[in-house]
Design a protein around this motif. Structure first.
Motif, PDB file in Angstrom:
ATOM      1  N   ASN A 115       0.810  -1.222   0.000  1.00 21.30           N
ATOM      2  CA  ASN A 115       0.000   0.000   0.000  1.00 21.30           C
ATOM      3  C   ASN A 115       0.844   1.273   0.000  1.00 21.30           C
ATOM      4  N   ASP A 116       2.155   1.130   0.275  1.00 22.59           N
ATOM      5  CA  ASP A 116       3.064   2.280   0.228  1.00 22.59           C
ATOM      6  C   ASP A 116       3.408   2.685  -1.202  1.00 22.59           C
ATOM      7  N   LEU A 117       3.119   1.804  -2.156  1.00 21.61           N
ATOM      8  CA  LEU A 117       3.472   2.068  -3.551  1.00 21.61           C
ATOM      9  C   LEU A 117       2.423   2.971  -4.200  1.00 21.61           C
ATOM     10  N   PRO A 118       2.868   3.869  -5.082  1.00 20.18           N
ATOM     11  CA  PRO A 118       1.898   4.713  -5.788  1.00 20.18           C
ATOM     12  C   PRO A 118       1.031   3.881  -6.726  1.00 20.18           C
ATOM     13  N   LYS A 119      -0.190   4.307  -6.914  1.00 17.78           N
ATOM     14  CA  LYS A 119      -1.135   3.582  -7.785  1.00 17.78           C
ATOM     15  C   LYS A 119      -0.626   3.507  -9.224  1.00 17.78           C
ATOM     16  N   ASP A 120       0.088   4.535  -9.649  1.00 19.48           N
ATOM     17  CA  ASP A 120       0.589   4.581 -11.024  1.00 19.48           C
ATOM     18  C   ASP A 120       2.052   4.124 -11.125  1.00 19.48           C
ATOM     19  N   LEU A 121       2.498   3.315 -10.171  1.00 17.02           N
ATOM     20  CA  LEU A 121       3.907   2.920 -10.102  1.00 17.02           C
ATOM     21  C   LEU A 121       4.446   2.412 -11.438  1.00 17.02           C
ATOM     22  N   LYS A 122       3.714   1.522 -12.080  1.00 17.70           N
ATOM     23  CA  LYS A 122       4.224   0.886 -13.301  1.00 17.70           C
ATOM     24  C   LYS A 122       4.268   1.840 -14.491  1.00 17.70           C
ATOM     25  N   GLU A 123       3.760   3.009 -14.327  1.00 19.21           N
ATOM     26  CA  GLU A 123       3.832   4.025 -15.379  1.00 19.21           C
ATOM     27  C   GLU A 123       4.988   5.000 -15.139  1.00 19.21           C
ATOM     28  N   GLN A 124       5.634   4.900 -13.993  1.00 19.67           N
ATOM     29  CA  GLN A 124       6.703   5.832 -13.644  1.00 19.67           C
ATOM     30  C   GLN A 124       8.036   5.394 -14.250  1.00 19.67           C
ATOM     31  N   LYS A 125       8.802   6.353 -14.715  1.00 21.24           N
ATOM     32  CA  LYS A 125      10.113   6.087 -15.308  1.00 21.24           C
ATOM     33  C   LYS A 125      11.038   5.393 -14.301  1.00 21.24           C
ATOM     34  N   SER A 126      10.971   5.804 -13.049  1.00 21.12           N
ATOM     35  CA  SER A 126      11.841   5.212 -12.029  1.00 21.12           C
ATOM     36  C   SER A 126      11.568   3.711 -11.860  1.00 21.12           C
ATOM     37  N   TYR A 127      10.309   3.304 -11.972  1.00 15.25           N
ATOM     38  CA  TYR A 127       9.968   1.878 -11.905  1.00 15.25           C
ATOM     39  C   TYR A 127      10.491   1.160 -13.153  1.00 15.25           C
ATOM     40  N   PHE A 128      10.257   1.750 -14.297  1.00 18.69           N
ATOM     41  CA  PHE A 128      10.703   1.178 -15.566  1.00 18.69           C
ATOM     42  C   PHE A 128      12.226   0.988 -15.557  1.00 18.69           C
ATOM     43  N   ASP A 129      12.946   1.978 -15.019  1.00 16.89           N
ATOM     44  CA  ASP A 129      14.404   1.891 -14.930  1.00 16.89           C
ATOM     45  C   ASP A 129      14.833   0.734 -14.025  1.00 16.89           C
ATOM     46  N   ARG A 130      14.175   0.560 -12.866  1.00 17.76           N
ATOM     47  CA  ARG A 130      14.488  -0.538 -11.948  1.00 17.76           C
ATOM     48  C   ARG A 130      14.186  -1.884 -12.611  1.00 17.76           C
ATOM     49  N   TYR A 131      13.072  -1.964 -13.297  1.00 18.51           N
ATOM     50  CA  TYR A 131      12.671  -3.190 -13.989  1.00 18.51           C
ATOM     51  C   TYR A 131      13.725  -3.582 -15.034  1.00 18.51           C
ATOM     52  N   ASN A 132      14.143  -2.625 -15.836  1.00 24.14           N
ATOM     53  CA  ASN A 132      15.151  -2.898 -16.865  1.00 24.14           C
ATOM     54  C   ASN A 132      16.497  -3.272 -16.254  1.00 24.14           C
ATOM     55  N   LYS A 133      16.849  -2.655 -15.142  1.00 28.92           N
ATOM     56  CA  LYS A 133      18.092  -3.006 -14.455  1.00 28.92           C
ATOM     57  C   LYS A 133      18.036  -4.466 -14.001  1.00 28.92           C
ATOM     58  N   LEU A 134      16.879  -4.870 -13.469  1.00 28.94           N
ATOM     59  CA  LEU A 134      16.736  -6.265 -13.036  1.00 28.94           C
ATOM     60  C   LEU A 134      16.863  -7.235 -14.203  1.00 28.94           C
ATOM     61  N   ILE A 135      16.321  -6.880 -15.336  1.00 31.80           N
ATOM     62  CA  ILE A 135      16.445  -7.754 -16.510  1.00 31.80           C
ATOM     63  C   ILE A 135      17.915  -7.950 -16.871  1.00 31.80           C
ATOM     64  N   SER A 136      18.686  -6.876 -16.853  1.00 31.44           N
ATOM     65  CA  SER A 136      20.114  -7.017 -17.189  1.00 31.44           C
ATOM     66  C   SER A 136      20.850  -7.817 -16.122  1.00 31.44           C
ATOM     67  N   GLN A 137      20.470  -7.654 -14.863  1.00 33.02           N
ATOM     68  CA  GLN A 137      21.107  -8.422 -13.796  1.00 33.02           C
ATOM     69  C   GLN A 137      20.760  -9.909 -13.914  1.00 33.02           C
ATOM     70  N   LYS A 138      19.511 -10.192 -14.240  1.00 31.32           N
ATOM     71  CA  LYS A 138      19.100 -11.583 -14.435  1.00 31.32           C
ATOM     72  C   LYS A 138      19.878 -12.229 -15.579  1.00 31.32           C
ATOM     73  N   GLN A 139      20.082 -11.495 -16.648  1.00 28.48           N
ATOM     74  CA  GLN A 139      20.828 -12.023 -17.782  1.00 28.48           C
ATOM     75  C   GLN A 139      22.278 -12.307 -17.400  1.00 28.48           C
ATOM     76  N   MET A 140      22.878 -11.396 -16.643  1.00 27.62           N
ATOM     77  CA  MET A 140      24.259 -11.613 -16.235  1.00 27.62           C
ATOM     78  C   MET A 140      24.358 -12.811 -15.296  1.00 27.62           C
ATOM     79  N   LEU A 141      23.428 -12.956 -14.365  1.00 22.88           N
ATOM     80  CA  LEU A 141      23.451 -14.097 -13.455  1.00 22.88           C
ATOM     81  C   LEU A 141      23.283 -15.404 -14.238  1.00 22.88           C
ATOM     82  N   LEU A 142      22.429 -15.382 -15.239  1.00 20.69           N
ATOM     83  CA  LEU A 142      22.241 -16.556 -16.095  1.00 20.69           C
ATOM     84  C   LEU A 142      23.537 -16.889 -16.848  1.00 20.69           C
TER      85      LEU A 142
END
Length: 166
Positions: free
Chosen positions: A105-132
Motif C-alpha cells: 500500500n506504500d506504492l503509488p497507484k501509477d507505479l508501473k507508469e513511472q520512469k523510475s519503476y521502468f528503470d528498476r525493472y530494466n536493471k533487473l532484466i540485465s542483472q538476471k541475464q548476467m546471473l544466467l
C-alpha cells in the motif's frame, strides 16, 4: 570449508541468507563489500555481492571471483514484478535501508507508469541475464527466492553441500 560467496540480484532475500549461513557455520560475513572496493577474501567468511551493481563489472569479474571461493551460491527471484516493486520501494520508500519494512500500500497507484519503476525493472532484466551467463559458464545452478523462503529447500541443500566440504 574456507569461504562462501553469494552472488545475487537485489531483493532476493540474500541478506537473510548471508546471515543465516554465517550463523550456522560460525563464519563472519561481508555485506556487499564490492560497492566500496573493500572486498577481502578470507577464511571462514561468507560474502554477499549484488550482480552488476554499478554496471562496470563483467561476467569475467564474477568468474574470477568464484574461483577464489570454496562454495558459490547464485540467487535470483522468479517473480520479476514483485522483485521490481521491492527494488523500487528500497530506493523510494525505504531510502535505501535494505532491512526496512514496507507495504504494498506504500506504492503509488501509477507505479508501473513511472520512469523510475521502468528503470528498476530494466536493471533487473540485465542483472538476471548476467546471473544466467555466470550460471552457464560456471555450471552453477541458480537458486530462487521462492524456493528458499517458501519451501526452505535451499537452506537444507546448502547445509548438506557445506557439510561435504568440512
Amino acid at each position: 570449508m574456507k569461504n562462501i560467496l553469494i552472488i545475487s540480484e537485489p531483493r532476493t532475500g540474500s541478506s537473510n541468507l548471508l546471515k543465516s549461513i554465517a550463523s550456522a557455520y560460525n563464519f563472519e560475513y561481508q555485506f556487499e563489500p564490492d560497492k566500496k572496493n573493500k572486498l577481502k577474501i578470507k577464511d571462514k567468511y561468507v560474502v554477499k555481492i549484488i550482480v552488476d551493481y554499478d554496471g562496470t563489472k563483467t561476467t569475467e569479474y564474477y568468474l574470477n571471483l568464484i574461483k577464489q571461493f570454496d562454495k558459490t551460491i547464485l540467487l535470483s527471484r522468479r517473480n520479476i514484478e514483485e522483485q521490481s516493486e521491492a527494488f523500487w520501494a528500497l530506493l523510494y520508500v525505504n531510502n535505501g535501508q535494505h532491512d526496512a519494512k514496507w507495504n504494498i500500500n506504500d506504492l503509488p497507484k501509477d507505479l508501473k507508469e513511472q520512469k523510475s519503476y521502468f528503470d528498476r525493472y530494466n536493471k533487473l532484466i540485465s542483472q538476471k541475464q548476467m546471473l544466467l551467463d555466470i550460471s552457464k559458464k560456471c555450471n552453477i545452478k541458480i537458486n530462487y527466492y521462492e524456493d528458499v523462503y517458501k519451501n526452505k529447500k535451499l537452506l537444507e541443500n546448502i547445509k548438506l553441500d557445506l557439510e561435504y566440504f568440512e
